[in-house]
Design a protein around this motif. Structure first.
Motif, PDB file in Angstrom:
ATOM      1  N   THR A 151       0.845  -1.201   0.000  1.00  0.00           N
ATOM      2  CA  THR A 151       0.000   0.000   0.000  1.00  0.00           C
ATOM      3  C   THR A 151       0.880   1.252   0.000  1.00  0.00           C
ATOM      4  N   ALA A 152       1.908   1.248   0.859  1.00  0.00           N
ATOM      5  CA  ALA A 152       2.794   2.424   0.939  1.00  0.00           C
ATOM      6  C   ALA A 152       3.516   2.647  -0.389  1.00  0.00           C
ATOM      7  N   ILE A 153       3.954   1.564  -1.022  1.00  0.00           N
ATOM      8  CA  ILE A 153       4.644   1.711  -2.324  1.00  0.00           C
ATOM      9  C   ILE A 153       3.665   2.309  -3.332  1.00  0.00           C
ATOM     10  N   ALA A 154       2.454   1.764  -3.347  1.00  0.00           N
ATOM     11  CA  ALA A 154       1.443   2.228  -4.316  1.00  0.00           C
ATOM     12  C   ALA A 154       1.210   3.730  -4.175  1.00  0.00           C
ATOM     13  N   ARG A 155       1.141   4.197  -2.945  1.00  0.00           N
ATOM     14  CA  ARG A 155       0.845   5.624  -2.720  1.00  0.00           C
ATOM     15  C   ARG A 155       2.000   6.528  -3.106  1.00  0.00           C
ATOM     16  N   SER A 156       3.226   5.967  -3.125  1.00  0.00           N
ATOM     17  CA  SER A 156       4.402   6.810  -3.423  1.00  0.00           C
ATOM     18  C   SER A 156       4.806   6.758  -4.891  1.00  0.00           C
ATOM     19  N   MET A 157       4.216   5.851  -5.672  1.00  0.00           N
ATOM     20  CA  MET A 157       4.689   5.675  -7.046  1.00  0.00           C
ATOM     21  C   MET A 157       4.306   6.844  -7.937  1.00  0.00           C
ATOM     22  N   THR A 158       5.311   7.376  -8.676  1.00  0.00           N
ATOM     23  CA  THR A 158       5.008   8.475  -9.595  1.00  0.00           C
ATOM     24  C   THR A 158       5.330   8.077 -11.040  1.00  0.00           C
ATOM     25  N   ASP A 159       5.932   6.915 -11.179  1.00  0.00           N
ATOM     26  CA  ASP A 159       6.351   6.441 -12.500  1.00  0.00           C
ATOM     27  C   ASP A 159       6.388   4.907 -12.453  1.00  0.00           C
ATOM     28  N   TYR A 160       6.730   4.263 -13.600  1.00  0.00           N
ATOM     29  CA  TYR A 160       6.787   2.795 -13.634  1.00  0.00           C
ATOM     30  C   TYR A 160       7.697   2.262 -12.523  1.00  0.00           C
ATOM     31  N   ARG A 161       7.242   1.241 -11.831  1.00  0.00           N
ATOM     32  CA  ARG A 161       8.070   0.582 -10.823  1.00  0.00           C
ATOM     33  C   ARG A 161       7.908  -0.935 -10.954  1.00  0.00           C
TER      34      ARG A 161
ATOM     35  N   ILE B 150      -1.690  -2.904  -4.962  1.00  0.00           N
ATOM     36  CA  ILE B 150      -1.082  -1.716  -5.579  1.00  0.00           C
ATOM     37  C   ILE B 150      -2.077  -1.060  -6.542  1.00  0.00           C
ATOM     38  N   GLU B 151      -2.762  -1.905  -7.291  1.00  0.00           N
ATOM     39  CA  GLU B 151      -3.747  -1.396  -8.256  1.00  0.00           C
ATOM     40  C   GLU B 151      -4.790  -0.503  -7.570  1.00  0.00           C
ATOM     41  N   ILE B 152      -5.313  -0.953  -6.436  1.00  0.00           N
ATOM     42  CA  ILE B 152      -6.416  -0.189  -5.809  1.00  0.00           C
ATOM     43  C   ILE B 152      -5.913   0.973  -4.953  1.00  0.00           C
ATOM     44  N   ASN B 153      -4.596   1.016  -4.675  1.00  0.00           N
ATOM     45  CA  ASN B 153      -4.097   2.091  -3.806  1.00  0.00           C
ATOM     46  C   ASN B 153      -3.251   3.137  -4.516  1.00  0.00           C
TER      47      ASN B 153
ATOM     48  N   LYS C 118      -1.818   7.445 -12.348  1.00  0.00           N
ATOM     49  CA  LYS C 118      -2.062   6.421 -13.372  1.00  0.00           C
ATOM     50  C   LYS C 118      -0.730   5.947 -13.937  1.00  0.00           C
ATOM     51  N   VAL C 119      -0.006   5.197 -13.131  1.00  0.00           N
ATOM     52  CA  VAL C 119       1.312   4.717 -13.592  1.00  0.00           C
ATOM     53  C   VAL C 119       1.259   3.204 -13.760  1.00  0.00           C
ATOM     54  N   SER C 120       2.121   2.703 -14.637  1.00  0.00           N
ATOM     55  CA  SER C 120       2.142   1.244 -14.804  1.00  0.00           C
ATOM     56  C   SER C 120       3.168   0.646 -13.839  1.00  0.00           C
ATOM     57  N   PHE C 121       3.020  -0.618 -13.565  1.00  0.00           N
ATOM     58  CA  PHE C 121       3.956  -1.295 -12.662  1.00  0.00           C
ATOM     59  C   PHE C 121       3.922  -2.788 -12.952  1.00  0.00           C
ATOM     60  N   ASP C 122       4.939  -3.493 -12.450  1.00  0.00           N
ATOM     61  CA  ASP C 122       4.961  -4.949 -12.530  1.00  0.00           C
ATOM     62  C   ASP C 122       5.253  -5.514 -11.154  1.00  0.00           C
ATOM     63  N   VAL C 123       4.787  -6.732 -10.950  1.00  0.00           N
ATOM     64  CA  VAL C 123       5.136  -7.454  -9.727  1.00  0.00           C
ATOM     65  C   VAL C 123       5.949  -8.665 -10.175  1.00  0.00           C
ATOM     66  N   ALA C 124       6.963  -9.033  -9.395  1.00  0.00           N
ATOM     67  CA  ALA C 124       7.753 -10.233  -9.694  1.00  0.00           C
ATOM     68  C   ALA C 124       8.051 -10.961  -8.389  1.00  0.00           C
ATOM     69  N   SER C 125       8.418 -12.229  -8.534  1.00  0.00           N
ATOM     70  CA  SER C 125       8.794 -13.008  -7.351  1.00  0.00           C
ATOM     71  C   SER C 125      10.232 -13.477  -7.515  1.00  0.00           C
TER      72      SER C 125
ATOM     73  N   LYS D  41       9.370  -6.518 -19.620  1.00  0.00           N
ATOM     74  CA  LYS D  41      10.087  -5.408 -18.981  1.00  0.00           C
ATOM     75  C   LYS D  41      10.647  -5.862 -17.629  1.00  0.00           C
ATOM     76  N   ALA D  42       9.812  -6.574 -16.866  1.00  0.00           N
ATOM     77  CA  ALA D  42      10.261  -7.066 -15.556  1.00  0.00           C
ATOM     78  C   ALA D  42      11.438  -8.015 -15.759  1.00  0.00           C
ATOM     79  N   GLU D  43      11.310  -8.891 -16.742  1.00  0.00           N
ATOM     80  CA  GLU D  43      12.391  -9.852 -17.008  1.00  0.00           C
ATOM     81  C   GLU D  43      13.696  -9.128 -17.346  1.00  0.00           C
ATOM     82  N   GLN D  44      13.576  -8.105 -18.187  1.00  0.00           N
ATOM     83  CA  GLN D  44      14.761  -7.365 -18.629  1.00  0.00           C
ATOM     84  C   GLN D  44      15.433  -6.657 -17.452  1.00  0.00           C
TER      85      GLN D  44
END
Ligand code: UGA
Length: 429
Positions: free
Chosen positions: A104-114, A134-137, A141-148, A176-179
């Motif tokens: 949630t904290a990351i989502a609120r601070s994002m200003t660009d792709y993360r 992240i989507e709901i918080n 309107k920035v894009s992002f990826d999640v990875a494990s 993009k995440a892979e790269q």
């Protein structure tokens, strides 16, 4: 590349320090402001061989910094690793409230792709929840990826394991995440396995549970060896020579502890049940692990006859050597049960004493092994620290009331110990 690591615990600090060493600019974030203050004064909260030097060098060269300000860390970092603890709840499930808060904290601070990377050990499907959170918080309107990207390092060998891993598992769902992750991990000498996110999450739980299974298996075989009069060391050697089996993790003893194997085993049993599968095999692994401690205590008590008011010298408290970590150490249950049965405990551990002092009541902490042996009715070995190998056992024998040693880690040769005049009891031989 700039990266942020949320959670300055074991995994977070090692990951941060190693990436900094590899030339990445790292900011480590933790909401424990005292810990961050200490880290900024280069006081390292854990003992791990080599970690302090690595942090000091990279801090001075400006490649690693420490903060409690998650907003700033997210603002300056393209890749954000979540490496916070996922402690077990009473029902064995992993507690993921911390992960949700951080997402949630990351989502609120994002200003660009993360790119947000789960590094904490989490049950399968956590990635989907992090993505949803992240989507709901997110505010913009920035894009992002999640990875494990599960971590497989062992305490005590963490830096070596991070820098020279058997494998680097990257669970991704975009190019993009892979790269980005390939760019980061390309600096490390180890094979990369690309998977989907759920499989990466499962690899971690399945691997740790398999290691636990290997240990319980050899411990069960050790019991059969004891009953049959065979030698578990020889049996393990013979089994391990088969490449399909492998010799690693076939050391019999008082069972596995630490913050990873026991909790990941519980979490894997629980998540399997939730998904609709009763993983009975792993329940048995847990049972055998408990039995190892009970059986060890039984053997100590049966040799000492009346345990009340007898003094027991303990060598080793940490859950394994080369760490000061006491979490879920087998020594905790063993010592507390012996105390409940009336024994007086004198203990020595090369690194874990200060953490152990917070756990045990009424234990006398000694400065060395000889002090623990002095006037004790027997000695018990609970952690296989290398320095115990170098002890002067003739001196130990003179100091003990009776020449009796219970070795819960099979550190010594029974012939050598008996040759020195000890009654020597070990596991499975
Ligand atoms: C474990 C895994 O080995 C790592 O790969 C993983 O990354 C880590 O958990 C984690 O999930 O973070 P660790 O908990 O540091 O690492 O310790 P291990 O070396 O696995 O030992 C765990 C316990 O098993 C110790 O109490 C050790 O004494 C016991 N053990 C290990 C045995 O009783 N017999 C063996 O043959 C090996």
């Amino acid at each position: 590349m700039n990266i942020a690591i949320i959670g300055a615990g074991y995994v977070g600090l090692v990951t941060g320090a190693c990436f900094a060493e590899l030339g990445v600019k790292v900011v480590c974030v933790d909401n424990d402001t005292d810990k961050i203050k200490a880290l900024n004064k280069l006081k390292i909260p854990i003992y791990e061989p080599g970690l302090e030097d690595l942090i000091k060098r990279n801090f001075r060269q400006g490649r690693i910094s420490f903060t409690s300000d998650i907003d700033r860390a997210v603002a300056r970092s393209q890749v954000i690793f979540i490496a916070i603890g996922t402690p077990p709840k009473d029902n064995g499930e992993a507690d993921l409230t911390g992960i949700e808060k951080v997402a949630t904290a990351i989502a609120r601070s994002m200003t660009d792709y993360r790119l947000i990377v789960e590094k904490s050990t989490v049950p399968v499907e956590t990635g989907s929840w992090v993505k949803h959170t992240i989507e709901i918080n997110k505010k913009k309107k920035v894009s992002f990826d999640v990875a494990s990207n599960p971590e497989f390092l062992r305490e005590g060998r963490a830096i070596h394991d991070f820098m020279h891993p058997d494998r680097i598992v990257l669970g991704v769902e975009s190019k993009k995440a892979e790269q980005l992750l390939r760019e980061l991990y390309g600096r490390i000498d180890g094979p990369i396995l690309m998977t989907d996110i759920k499989s990466a999450e499962l690899i971690k739980h399945a691997s740790n549970s398999f290691l636990a299974l290997k240990i319980s298996y050899i411990n069960a075989v050790a019991k059969v060896c004891e009953l049959a009069g065979a030698d578990i060391e020889q049996v393990a050697e013979g089994m391990g020579m088969d490449k399909r089996v492998g010799r690693a993790f076939l050391d019999a003893g008082i069972g596995f502890g630490g913050f990873c194997l026991p909790k990941d085993l519980d979490a894997f049993i629980t998540i399997s049940r939730k998904l609709g599968y009763d993983f009975g095999l792993l329940k048995e692994v847990k049972k055998i692990n408990e039995f190892q401690k009970e059986d060890f205590i039984r053997r100590v008590e049966s040799r000492l006859w009346n345990i009340k008011d007898k003094t027991i010298g303990v060598l080793g408290l940490a859950f394994k050597p080369d760490t000061d970590d006491m979490r879920f150490a087998p020594s905790i249950d063993i010592i507390q049960i012996l105390q409940r049965h009336g024994a007086v405990i004198k203990a020595y551990d090369p690194k874990a004493a200060s953490r152990a002092k917070k756990i045990f009541k009424g234990v006398k902490f000694c400065r060395n092994a000889y002090e623990a042996a002095k006037n004790s009715h027997c000695l018990i070995v609970l952690t296989e620290w290398q320095e115990f190998k170098e002890l002067d056992f003739k001196k130990i024998k003179r100091l003990l009331k009776h020449p009796l040693i219970f070795d819960g880690r099979n550190m010594f040769s029974p012939e050598a110990m008996e040759g020195l005049g000890f009654k020597y009891v070990s596991v499975g031989r």
